[in-house]
Design an enzyme around this catalytic site. Structure first.
Site, PDB file in Angstrom:
ATOM      1  N   HIS A 183       3.459   2.728   1.422  1.00  0.00           N
ATOM      2  CA  HIS A 183       2.513   2.852   2.532  1.00  0.00           C
ATOM      3  C   HIS A 183       3.043   2.181   3.788  1.00  0.00           C
ATOM      4  O   HIS A 183       4.055   1.484   3.776  1.00  0.00           O
ATOM      5  CB  HIS A 183       1.154   2.273   2.136  1.00  0.00           C
ATOM      6  CG  HIS A 183       1.134   0.791   1.924  1.00  0.00           C
ATOM      7  ND1 HIS A 183       1.085  -0.121   2.967  1.00  0.00           N
ATOM      8  CD2 HIS A 183       1.150   0.051   0.789  1.00  0.00           C
ATOM      9  CE1 HIS A 183       1.071  -1.342   2.488  1.00  0.00           C
ATOM     10  NE2 HIS A 183       1.115  -1.279   1.164  1.00  0.00           N
ATOM     11  N   CYS A 199       2.874  -2.917  -4.010  1.00  0.00           N
ATOM     12  CA  CYS A 199       3.224  -1.698  -3.298  1.00  0.00           C
ATOM     13  C   CYS A 199       4.510  -1.867  -2.491  1.00  0.00           C
ATOM     14  O   CYS A 199       4.957  -2.980  -2.229  1.00  0.00           O
ATOM     15  CB  CYS A 199       2.094  -1.272  -2.373  1.00  0.00           C
ATOM     16  SG  CYS A 199       0.657  -0.618  -3.258  1.00  0.00           S
TER      17      CYS A 199
END
Length: 243
Positions: A183, A199
């Site tokens: 992301h 992440c």
């Protein structure tokens, strides 16, 4: 060109940004470099253009402050030897790079921020799909650790303050969502750092570029390092998303 140093006012602004990010639940108390890095003269116009503002996005993206980004983390096409097929995404956890494998022994390389101690992972999966300006839903365990996130238990609306940023690429293992994402972030100084809850974060400009070029179904390989954990996670986590 003289080395660029951060003024007292800039230091205070950087400290405020870190406090805001911590409150949003997407960083850690682990040390993060907040001082501007030394840049070799000059920065090419191509790099400046690559990280320029993106005013036509749904939420206009500001230009990257290149004082905070080491040159080795600039997006660039590099020679890359691998047995993986073109189109594969490879995350080099030891060096904080993400590679998108291309033809003829080349890859597009991006600087990345990765999981901090206790949140690292490794394995194989695939990019199921991507979303522009996604909603972020924190896992219940994260809300328990950080009660200020209770307001987002059912999802935080998209925007520059959303931890998933401009794009999110959703990593699945078979038919199961792993809850891990690639992301965007506007926190330039976190690239090349272990700061996330697992992440892979790229600068907004880089994650937009990657999302525009990765096909749904592409393999992702996160390379093993001594501290990384297997990719599989508790399926009870459902649609919650780490950052």
């Amino acid at each position: 060109m003289n080395d660029i140093t951060l003024s007292r006012r800039g230091f205070l602004a950087g400290a405020s940004s870190l406090l805001a990010l911590t409150a949003a639940g997407c960083t850690t108390t682990a040390p993060v470099t907040t001082q501007p890095v030394t840049l070799p003269p000059p920065i090419s116009p191509e790099v400046v253009a690559m990280y320029a503002a993106m005013p036509y996005e749904q939420f206009p993206v500001p230009a990257v402050d290149l004082r905070y980004l080491e040159q080795r983390y600039y997006r660039q096409s590099v020679p890359y030897s691998t047995t993986e097929r073109p189109g594969t995404v490879i995350v080099d956890t030891a060096n904080y790079y993400l590679y998108h494998v291309q033809d003829n022994g080349m890859a597009m390389r991006y600087g990345a921020g990765l999981g901090r101690a206790g949140f690292e992972w490794a394995g194989r999966g695939h990019i199921a799909y991507s979303r522009e300006w996604p909603v972020w839903t924190p896992p219940s365990e994260m809300v328990d650790r950080q009660p200020e996130l209770e307001q987002w238990r059912r999802g935080q609306p998209p925007g520059l303050d959303n931890p998933l940023g401009a794009r999110a690429l959703y990593i699945h293992e078979g038919n199961r969502d792993t809850i891990y994402r690639i992301h965007g972030t506007g926190e330039t100084w976190t690239i090349g750092q272990a700061v996330s809850s697992g992440c892979v974060r790229l600068l907004h400009q880089d994650v937009i570029h990657l999302a525009d070029n990765v096909r749904a179904g592409s393999t992702i390989v996160v390379l093993q390092s001594p501290t990384t954990q297997p990719l599989s996670q508790d399926p009870s986590m459902g649609q919650a998303q780490l950052v």
